[in-house]
Design a protein around this motif. Sequence first.
Motif, mmCIF file in Angstrom:
data_model
loop_
_atom_site.group_PDB
_atom_site.id
_atom_site.type_symbol
_atom_site.label_atom_id
_atom_site.label_comp_id
_atom_site.label_asym_id
_atom_site.label_seq_id
_atom_site.Cartn_x
_atom_site.Cartn_y
_atom_site.Cartn_z
ATOM 1 N N ALA A 1 0.867 -1.148 0.059
ATOM 2 C CA ALA A 1 0.139 -0.003 -0.072
ATOM 3 C C ALA A 1 0.859 1.247 -0.037
ATOM 4 O O ALA A 1 0.575 2.448 -0.514
ATOM 5 C CB ALA A 1 -0.885 -0.010 1.246
ATOM 6 N N GLU A 2 1.927 1.068 0.785
ATOM 7 C CA GLU A 2 2.893 2.269 0.895
ATOM 8 C C GLU A 2 3.574 2.541 -0.600
ATOM 9 O O GLU A 2 3.812 3.678 -1.118
ATOM 10 C CB GLU A 2 4.042 2.057 1.917
ATOM 11 N N HIS A 3 3.745 1.661 -1.164
ATOM 12 C CA HIS A 3 4.375 1.634 -2.657
ATOM 13 C C HIS A 3 3.273 2.504 -3.584
ATOM 14 O O HIS A 3 3.819 3.085 -4.354
ATOM 15 C CB HIS A 3 4.966 0.345 -3.221
ATOM 16 N N VAL A 4 2.030 1.778 -3.529
ATOM 17 C CA VAL A 4 1.052 2.313 -4.324
ATOM 18 C C VAL A 4 0.752 3.929 -4.070
ATOM 19 O O VAL A 4 0.965 4.712 -5.279
ATOM 20 C CB VAL A 4 -0.230 1.700 -4.216
ATOM 21 N N ALA A 5 0.899 4.033 -2.888
ATOM 22 C CA ALA A 5 0.792 5.756 -2.504
ATOM 23 C C ALA A 5 2.090 6.429 -3.098
ATOM 24 O O ALA A 5 1.757 7.459 -3.860
ATOM 25 C CB ALA A 5 0.571 5.994 -1.108
ATOM 26 N N ALA A 6 3.130 5.791 -2.889
ATOM 27 C CA ALA A 6 4.362 6.495 -3.403
ATOM 28 C C ALA A 6 4.578 6.833 -4.721
ATOM 29 O O ALA A 6 4.949 7.774 -5.217
ATOM 30 C CB ALA A 6 5.689 5.803 -2.646
ATOM 31 N N TYR A 7 3.920 5.960 -5.455
ATOM 32 C CA TYR A 7 3.923 5.806 -6.965
ATOM 33 C C TYR A 7 2.669 6.955 -7.564
ATOM 34 O O TYR A 7 2.698 6.782 -8.818
ATOM 35 C CB TYR A 7 3.645 4.504 -7.502
ATOM 36 N N GLY A 8 1.898 7.395 -6.681
ATOM 37 C CA GLY A 8 0.624 8.140 -7.238
ATOM 38 C C GLY A 8 -0.263 7.307 -7.756
ATOM 39 O O GLY A 8 -0.944 7.822 -8.469
ATOM 40 N N LEU A 9 -0.479 6.020 -7.446
ATOM 41 C CA LEU A 9 -1.529 5.357 -7.843
ATOM 42 C C LEU A 9 -2.661 5.044 -7.053
ATOM 43 O O LEU A 9 -3.611 4.100 -7.364
ATOM 44 C CB LEU A 9 -0.822 3.985 -8.203
ATOM 45 N N ASP A 10 -2.771 5.466 -5.633
ATOM 46 C CA ASP A 10 -3.722 5.523 -4.955
ATOM 47 C C ASP A 10 -4.860 6.448 -5.619
ATOM 48 O O ASP A 10 -4.626 7.313 -6.324
ATOM 49 C CB ASP A 10 -3.529 5.785 -3.358
ATOM 50 N N ALA A 11 -6.271 6.069 -5.175
ATOM 51 C CA ALA A 11 -7.531 6.972 -5.699
ATOM 52 C C ALA A 11 -7.179 8.589 -5.414
ATOM 53 O O ALA A 11 -7.552 9.193 -6.480
ATOM 54 C CB ALA A 11 -8.674 6.563 -4.819
ATOM 55 N N ALA A 12 -6.740 8.796 -4.304
ATOM 56 C CA ALA A 12 -6.692 10.243 -4.119
ATOM 57 C C ALA A 12 -5.657 10.735 -5.124
ATOM 58 O O ALA A 12 -6.073 12.230 -5.633
ATOM 59 C CB ALA A 12 -6.181 10.648 -2.460
ATOM 60 N N SER A 13 -4.621 10.230 -5.246
ATOM 61 C CA SER A 13 -3.505 10.806 -6.101
ATOM 62 C C SER A 13 -3.976 10.670 -7.477
ATOM 63 O O SER A 13 -3.792 11.723 -8.449
ATOM 64 C CB SER A 13 -2.083 10.360 -5.818
ATOM 65 N N LEU A 14 -4.604 9.677 -7.963
ATOM 66 C CA LEU A 14 -5.328 9.508 -9.288
ATOM 67 C C LEU A 14 -6.135 10.686 -9.672
ATOM 68 O O LEU A 14 -6.129 10.955 -10.519
ATOM 69 C CB LEU A 14 -5.723 8.015 -9.503
ATOM 70 N N ARG A 15 -7.010 10.798 -8.687
ATOM 71 C CA ARG A 15 -7.928 11.797 -8.963
ATOM 72 C C ARG A 15 -7.323 13.162 -9.076
ATOM 73 O O ARG A 15 -7.876 13.930 -10.074
ATOM 74 C CB ARG A 15 -9.048 12.102 -7.522
ATOM 75 N N GLU A 16 -6.495 13.614 -8.459
ATOM 76 C CA GLU A 16 -5.838 15.007 -8.726
ATOM 77 C C GLU A 16 -4.990 14.979 -10.082
ATOM 78 O O GLU A 16 -5.212 15.635 -11.032
ATOM 79 C CB GLU A 16 -4.828 15.214 -7.433
ATOM 80 N N ARG A 17 -4.421 13.701 -10.230
ATOM 81 C CA ARG A 17 -3.316 13.813 -11.538
ATOM 82 C C ARG A 17 -4.415 13.679 -12.846
ATOM 83 O O ARG A 17 -4.156 14.323 -13.944
ATOM 84 C CB ARG A 17 -2.713 12.592 -11.520
ATOM 85 N N ILE A 18 -5.526 12.991 -12.764
ATOM 86 C CA ILE A 18 -6.542 12.583 -13.757
ATOM 87 C C ILE A 18 -7.149 14.159 -14.093
ATOM 88 O O ILE A 18 -7.379 14.523 -15.108
ATOM 89 C CB ILE A 18 -7.376 11.602 -13.670
ATOM 90 N N GLY A 19 -7.747 14.709 -12.973
ATOM 91 C CA GLY A 19 -8.507 15.891 -12.795
ATOM 92 C C GLY A 19 -7.759 16.914 -13.577
ATOM 93 O O GLY A 19 -7.996 17.712 -14.337
ATOM 94 N N THR A 20 -6.361 17.133 -13.158
ATOM 95 C CA THR A 20 -5.563 18.260 -13.552
ATOM 96 C C THR A 20 -5.324 18.163 -15.085
ATOM 97 O O THR A 20 -5.271 18.922 -15.671
ATOM 98 C CB THR A 20 -4.047 18.110 -12.731
#
Length: 304
Positions: A282-301
């Motif tokens: 889970a920490e690796h998924v978050a570090a890579y920006g592949l968790d839901a919150a990070s994806l929402r920001e990256r896709i929305g932007t």
Amino acid sequence: MDTMRERFIDVTTRLLDEDPRLALVLADISAAAFEPAQERHPDRVVNVGIREQLLIGAAGGLALSGMRPIAHTFASFLVERPFEQVKLSLVHQGVGAVLVSAGGSYDNPAAGRTHMSPGDVALLDTLPDWTVHVPGHPDEAERLLRHAYADGDRNVYVRLSNHQNAAPIAVEPGRFTTVRSGSRSGGGAGGGVVIAVGPMLDAVLAATEGMDVTVLYAATVRPFDTAALRAAVGERPDVVLVEPYLAGTSANAVHEALADCAHRVLALGVPRAEHRHYGSMAEHVAAYGLDAASLRERIGTYLW
């Protein structure tokens, strides 16, 4: 819910009982789980030990003799370490095998870099005519494994992971599935198309909740479903690709699918830079920006 690897063991054990043409080659990984099958079929369940080059060479020899071999170990030991044998013993010899991996890109980070393989699919892309399945759920893994085993004598890679979605999709091998449709007003696919590969679907659906996008689900990435992507993009060819391995692995496939029109692609996945504090999956998924919150920001932007 069982894991994909557990389902693989169960299904392969049953297939060995049903089909005398099937052979299984192991390199210690999962060998204990296959001991009952090995006792019943000692001539068709072979553990070569920690010799990954031999694993692939033995699979190639079995294929040359008319068998349908399945070779299994962790992804880094199945594709990366014996890559020359994959190239020569299978592809160059013109024979096929089913390679079934475990471990994915970040399943067991506490074991260190040796057990991580974010580049496996990209590496296989350097070879011709491979089918690559990336299931996101044990039910999908079973369906795709059975299809791979019965897929003539083709070379097939089935990429299993502990990272999995909560519910299965009724996947059709070789086809993307539309799991959410954006508005078609103005002739486009809403705010664009997001392709979620295998275990990334749950995070993508959570990340795009309330967004006007079409979400395609890919449990098979090679061959790439060009027709489904072209149908989905409509007049707005903005594509976000979310893969659980090396970022950009399928970007060229998207570019080829949309080569006749201007388009944009945002490729998200595991970066090339290493994270040396291994932590948890889970920490690796978050570090890579592949968790839901990070994806929402990256896709929305990107899309707005």
